[in-house]
Design an enzyme around this catalytic site. Structure first.
Site, PDB file in Angstrom:
ATOM      1  N   HIS A 149       0.815  -1.225   0.000  1.00  0.00           N
ATOM      2  CA  HIS A 149       0.000   0.000   0.000  1.00  0.00           C
ATOM      3  C   HIS A 149       0.849   1.276   0.000  1.00  0.00           C
ATOM      4  CE1 HIS A 149      -3.561  -2.354   0.511  1.00  0.00           C
ATOM      5  NE2 HIS A 149      -3.219  -2.807   1.709  1.00  0.00           N
ATOM      6  N   ASP A 199      -2.741 -10.606  -2.204  1.00  0.00           N
ATOM      7  CA  ASP A 199      -3.304 -10.119  -0.948  1.00  0.00           C
ATOM      8  C   ASP A 199      -4.786  -9.813  -1.197  1.00  0.00           C
ATOM      9  OD1 ASP A 199      -1.974  -8.660   1.723  1.00  0.00           O
ATOM     10  OD2 ASP A 199      -3.879  -7.790   1.100  1.00  0.00           O
ATOM     11  N   HIS A 219      -6.278  -7.246  -0.380  1.00  0.00           N
ATOM     12  CA  HIS A 219      -6.407  -5.827  -0.686  1.00  0.00           C
ATOM     13  C   HIS A 219      -5.660  -5.478  -1.966  1.00  0.00           C
ATOM     14  CE1 HIS A 219      -6.660  -6.220   3.787  1.00  0.00           C
ATOM     15  NE2 HIS A 219      -7.804  -5.598   3.519  1.00  0.00           N
ATOM     16  N   ASP A 265      -4.402 -12.856   3.904  1.00  0.00           N
ATOM     17  CA  ASP A 265      -5.721 -12.405   4.341  1.00  0.00           C
ATOM     18  C   ASP A 265      -6.865 -12.859   3.429  1.00  0.00           C
ATOM     19  OD1 ASP A 265      -4.596 -10.689   2.504  1.00  0.00           O
ATOM     20  OD2 ASP A 265      -4.696  -8.905   3.775  1.00  0.00           O
TER      21      ASP A 265
HETATM   22 ZN   LIG Z   1      -4.052  -7.071   2.885  1.00  0.00          ZN
END
Ligand SMILES: [Zn+2]
Length: 782
Positions: free
Chosen positions: A558, A595, A597, A682
């Site tokens: 991120h 991931d 995200h 995750d």
């Molecule tokens: Zn994540």
């Protein structure tokens, strides 16, 4: 099997040599306290007797040649222990139980070694008397007598052997940082004590001492590691009319025996048997020029083992060895590389082996054929880091001469030129299914002492998997290093780097609602990014081990050029891609983000680049909000960003479909130099921050598919870098499966893989849309 009359005969023999011990033993025998157990016949190969109701094993021996010496030896040892026990019991308060047990154990060994030394001395004196007037022989025998008498006078306090005083003939690193030495058996009290303790088959004290007395001790060898004997070997020249062979008469290793509590600290080193064979081969080529081969008795057992390392079964001679194979070959080359100089004949023989391996590399044998792997290992062992520089030079010459016909020549030449002995040793020892791994407690120091989802428990969970079987021996550690500010600036703005550096030493800094730092965070984040660089180096240069895993934190995907976000400080994977471009001039790099995200930071760093293809399948809508289907890159980078936004609740088979129907065809067309995986755990069904339904089986499948893809498009070069994942149980369960797949311990059957991979992409509407959208850029998409 031992019979009662054997015990009686043994006690009688002992009485003749030491009346005191003999008397005590005959009393015990008469009272039935030494006896043969009723079930003696059903107890496997080792015969045993009972001494005060304890089973005493007499290892497999040739009873014919050496009488019942081994039975006598075990009786004397038991006597020594019993006598000491008796003495301790006389003391009013005997004290510490463990110390007493050790004393009793040592007393037995001293008793036995002394007994056999006395015996040997009297046999030797008889020989001296018989030698009569031959003064030459007398001198030799007297010298031997003196050695034995000296040993008796100076029994050591413990049985460890300092090896520095004994020149090893050959050595090799068998496990990480564990050297194994091939030595002439060191005739010393300590070494005899160890043998008494180990009770190895064939190598009982009387046999060994007889070799010394008769001057045959130059054919008795030992494998010694950390001052302890781990294996023994006795060689003889087998002579017939017009024929000489070098016979491995007896061989035994510590691995083959069960150890009792007192000997548990003996190192057990896998491969010691092969190591001893390698020593025999080197001796054959240097000291036994007349022998035409190495011979092993046909009754020795373990046929399969001998078969794999190059022995042929040829009745009636037994097993014959001319051309070593597999591990034996690697050990031979490794041991030869660890010698400054070798006798000409031996050096020529090793070169011959290398030539044969290069011949294998010239043939069109597939890359994953074990024969080819061994050949690569054998040749790459000859690098400049070893001591035997001339052998290294020969290997280099041979590879460069044939470089057009050997696909791996470039890699091999790089490895051969390396002056880093450690690396070559690792390559040698580890075999085919090893991975490079960064895992270091230094990463604990980020967010130390504060409660945070992104905690050190995450990397620790992976470290605890790696420390255990089957990984402990399959991991080649890669050290972290700090990324420099210049390197960080490949992705991040100088002002931003300065800002993070400014948090150093500060107790707690909040950079965004999710992202905090503690005093060491800047330093740790630089180490995380640098670890990826080191891992890339390892995987990029290694001709054989091309998988790596970085168990690092803080995560990175991120982190944007000018902004910390979502627990991330520096963008480890994006920096890794930049490192590949700068250091290796890589033209095409594929980043796969698994991931839950979207990796907004990676996407942003290469949004306009056609050199780095960013591929992400993630939950949508979800944090951080980016990663829509329509985000496909800009300018020259159009089509080089691929997003597959998936609804919550997506499962194993949906990920399999995304990889199979979209990632795979794109990657085949893109032909990257390497694949970097931003790996989050995750997706796991029970992750507290995610809502996907991926199982540990799903992680195994994803890993398997990515690894297969890497094999197809970039010679297997792939690294996995830890991003998110906040269920510790999820990291543990899924991490185990990822690592198992990476070290080639497959956990899914081909049938299961088939069942988990959908036949049509239609079941995932978002995938269909992504395929339709990207087919303009990637016609390979079905
Ligand atoms: Zn994540």
């Amino acid at each position: 099997m031992i019979r009662t009359q054997d015990l009686a005969y043994a006690v009688e023999n002992i009485s003749r040599r030491d009346p005191e011990i003999g008397y005590a033993l005959s009393e015990l025998l008469a009272a039935g306290r030494i006896r043969i157990p009723v079930d003696a016949g059903s107890l496997g190969k080792d015969p045993c007797f009972l001494f005060e109701d304890n089973r005493v094993f007499v290892r497999k021996v040739s009873f014919f040649n050496h009488g019942i010496a081994p039975v006598e030896e075990r009786l004397v040892l038991q006597y020594g222990e019993a006598a000491e026990k008796h003495r301790i019991e006389e003391i009013p308060s005997p004290g510490d139980f463990f110390a007493a047990a050790t004393r009793i154990h040592l007393a037995g060994i001293f008793c036995l070694v002394n007994f056999e030394l006395f015996n040997a001395i009297s046999r030797l004196k008889k020989k001296i008397r018989a030698a009569g007037s031959s003064t030459d022989l007398e001198n030799i025998l007297n010298a031997r007598l003196k050695t034995l008498q000296q040993m008796l006078q100076e029994p050591p306090a413990s049985f460890g052997m300092p090896l520095s005083s004994k020149e090893p003939l050959y050595f090799i690193e068998m496990q990480r940082s564990v050297d194994c030495h091939f030595v002439l058996f060191p005739f010393s009290y300590a070494a005899l004590g160890q043998l008494a303790q180990l009770n190895l088959e064939f190598f009982h004290l009387r046999f060994v001492l007889d070799l010394f007395i008769t001057g045959a001790s130059h054919r008795l060898f030992a494998a010694v590691s950390q001052g302890k004997i781990t294996g023994m070997m006795y060689l003889v020249e087998k002579k017939r009319l017009f024929y000489t062979g070098l016979e491995i008469h007896y061989v035994a290793t510590v691995n083959g025996i069960s150890l009792d509590e007192q000997t548990l600290d003996y190192p057990r080193i896998r491969g010691t048997g092969t190591f001893l064979m390698a020593g025999a081969w080197l001796l054959w080529k240097s000291r036994f020029p007349r022998a035409s081969e190495i011979v092993l008795d046909a009754e020795i057992g373990a046929e399969q083992f001998y078969d794999t390392i190059g022995f042929d079964f040829r009745p009636p001679y037994g097993y014959l060895l001319k051309h070593p194979k597999e591990k034996l070959l690697l050990y031979i080359v490794g041991m030869a590389m660890n010698c400054d100089t070798l006798p000409d004949r031996l050096q020529a023989a090793v070169i011959q082996c290398i030539k044969q391996q290069i011949a294998i590399l010239r043939k069109s044998i597939p890359a994953d054929d074990p024969k080819r792997k061994i050949a690569i290992l054998a040749v790459s062992t000859c690098n400049q880091g070893g001591k035997n520089k001339s052998l290294a030079a020969v290997a280099q010459h041979l590879v460069s001469r044939d470089h057009r016909r050997i696909p791996e020549a470039g890699m091999l030449l790089q490895v051969l030129a390396q002056d880093d002995a450690d690396r070559s040793r690792h390559i040698l020892v580890k075999g085919a299914s090893m991975i490079w791994v960064v895992s270091d407690p230094v990463f604990d120091q980020h967010l130390e002492g504060i409660f945070h989802m992104e905690s050190r428990k995450r990397t620790r969970a992976l470290a605890s998997i790696l420390a255990k079987d089957p990984f402990a021996d399959r991991v080649i550690p890669v050290q972290p290093r700090a990324a420099t500010e210049d390197e960080l600036a490949w992705v991040h703005l100088p002002e931003y780097i300065e800002k993070i550096a400014g948090t150093t030493g500060k107790k707690l800094t909040t950079l965004d609602p999710d992202t905090q730092t503690t005093p060491q965070s800047y330093a740790v984040a630089r180490l995380a990014a640098g670890s990826v660089f080191n891992l890339i180096d390892a995987v990029y240069k290694d001709p054989l081990h091309r998988c790596g895993m970085a168990c690092i934190r803080p995560p990175g995907h991120h982190a944007e050029p000018d902004r910390a976000m979502g627990f991330c400080l520096f963008n480890n994977v994006a920096l890794g891609a930049a490192y590949l471009q700068h250091r290796y001039k890589a033209k095409r790099i594929l980043i796969v983000d698994v991931d839950i995200h979207h990796g907004n930071g990676i996407q942003k760093a290469f949004y306009d680049s056609r050199q780095v293809l960013y591929f992400s399948a993630h939950q949508f809508p979800c944090y951080p909000g980016t990663g829509k289907l329509s985000e496909i890159g800009t300018g020259a980078g159009k089509g080089f960003t691929i997003n597959v936004p998936l609804p919550k609740g997506s499962e194993d088979k949906d990920y399999a479909a995304v990889i199979h129907f979209l990632l795979q065809p794109v990657a085949l067309q893109f032909q990257p130099d390497m694949i970097l995986v931003a790996l989050g755990f995750d997706l796991y069904a029970q992750d507290p921050l995610g809502q996907m339904n991926v199982t540990p089986d799903g992680y195994a499948l994803i890993t398997y598919m990515l690894k297969q893809l890497a094999k197809k498009v970039c010679s297997g070069r792939i690294i996995f870098v830890l991003e998110g994942g906040y269920s510790i149980r999820g990291i543990r369960e899924c991490g185990l499966r990822v690592l198992q797949e990476l070290v080639d311990l497959p956990t899914l059957s081909p049938e299961k893989i088939r069942r988990m991979t959908p036949e049509k992409p239609g079941s995932v509407p978002e995938l269909k849309k992504a395929m339709d959208l990207h087919r303009t850029f990637w016609p390979s998409i079905p």
